[in-house]
Design a protein around this motif. Structure first.
Motif: not given
Length: 339
Positions: A277-293
């Motif tokens: 779900e997260i990969k589908s909704r936020l793939s670009d955000v995940l690529k550019n973020t420094r840390r997933l909390i």
């Protein structure tokens, strides 16, 4: 210990549990924090079939009605469903007083002495924050429970997951972690009912990508566990299923039933669902973020799966992850120091 020594409480009222972080002053003026939690359970008290059997239960009078709160409410047939923002708005005064009661017991203080002397910060689910913040503030200006009038010298209301952000960015002395200030971050706050997704761009919360997934929290595992239990011929209320999930077992007619195997399987399926779900909704955000909390009570159920998908430097789960929001609210009251 003097009453004034209890100065602040961060309270995270979730759909599953109320988490609280409170402070007291110990020797040499140092501040020590404590954490505790109890179920976000409220039940109406009705006439007893046999008087006197429930004397050990604490009843609370609120707006001309009597209620059980917390653990006592879990076994009541009159348990009020909790998965509704209106539940939080209606019963937050009861749950806050219950949190005060926990602090009074912890610090050996009279409950009455806390009812107008404690600074409090609490949160609202992300999607309801703007719409309901003023309603909640108005609800809490002054209220009375069991003859105790409660007012706050200071009341803060934050969006849930903002507490997690503050908890991550500032240490216990509210000093900033300069490594992460101004960074792009992604926060998953996994609660019982909701998952709050907070996107932080250059150190500031971004409304463009932030979102809330309703009905996607641990209640999703509980629904699947309920199906498994029904296959065994067992029908349990939602809070009892939640307890079974936490304890990985149930006791029926004195016989303990181990639920480790189905819970492990259902938990893995849930983590896989959330990852996709997260990969589908936020793939670009995940690529550019420094840390997933990943935080909230649901973090424990997905972290192992996520560790197989993300690097150790990228993925982070705070200590006592279910208390991260409450710690952040507490730090907000204490006064986070800017860089």
């Amino acid at each position: 210990m003097a009453t004034s020594q209890l100065i602040r409480m961060g309270i995270d009222i979730g759909f599953g549990d109320v988490k609280a972080v409170s402070s007291k002053i110990i020797e040499n003026g140092r501040i020590e924090t404590d954490m505790f939690k109890f179920p976000s359970a409220v039940a109406r008290v009705k006439n007893q079939a046999i008087a006197g059997l429930d004397d050990a239960q604490m009843e609370y009078t609120f707006e001309n009605k009597k209620y059980l709160v917390g653990t006592d409410a879990l076994i009541s047939a009159n348990l009020i469903p909790t998965r509704d923002i209106e539940f939080l708005l209606e019963f937050s005064p009861l749950l806050i007083l219950k949190a005060f009661e926990g602090a009074a017991q912890l610090y050996h203080l009279p409950l009455k002495s806390l009812c107008n002397s404690v600074e409090v910060c609490l949160g609202l689910p992300l999607a309801y924050y703007r719409e309901k913040k003023n309603d909640l503030a108005g609800r809490l200006v002054r209220f009375e429970v069991s003859g105790l009038e409660v007012t706050f010298p200071r009341l803060g209301i934050q969006a849930q997951s903002q507490g997690i952000l503050l908890d991550f960015l500032f240490d216990d002395h509210c000093r900033p972690n300069r490594k992460w200030l101004g960074s792009d971050l992604l926060i998953l706050d996994i609660g019982f009912n909701t998952i709050d997704i907070l996107c932080v761009h250059e150190g500031r919360s971004s409304s463009e990508w932030s979102n809330m997934l309703e009905g996607a929290g641990l209640c999703r595992i509980c629904r699947d566990l309920d199906i498994e239990l029904k296959k065994m011929g067992l029908e349990l209320p939602e809070q009892a299923i939640k307890n079974a999930l936490v304890n990985r077992k149930i006791s029926i007619y004195g016989k303990e039933i181990d639920l480790s195997e189905p819970i492990t399987r259902l938990t893995w399926d849930y983590a896989d669902f959330l990852y996709r779900e997260i990969k589908s909704r936020l793939s670009d955000v995940l690529k550019n973020t420094r840390r997933l909390i990943v935080a909230g009570g649901g973090a424990y159920y997905v972290f192992r799966f996520f560790k197989e998908k993300f690097s150790e430097d990228f993925l982070y789960m705070p200590v006592h992850a279910e208390f991260s929001n409450a710690r952040g609210y507490y730090k907000y009251l204490k006064g986070v120091k800017n860089a």
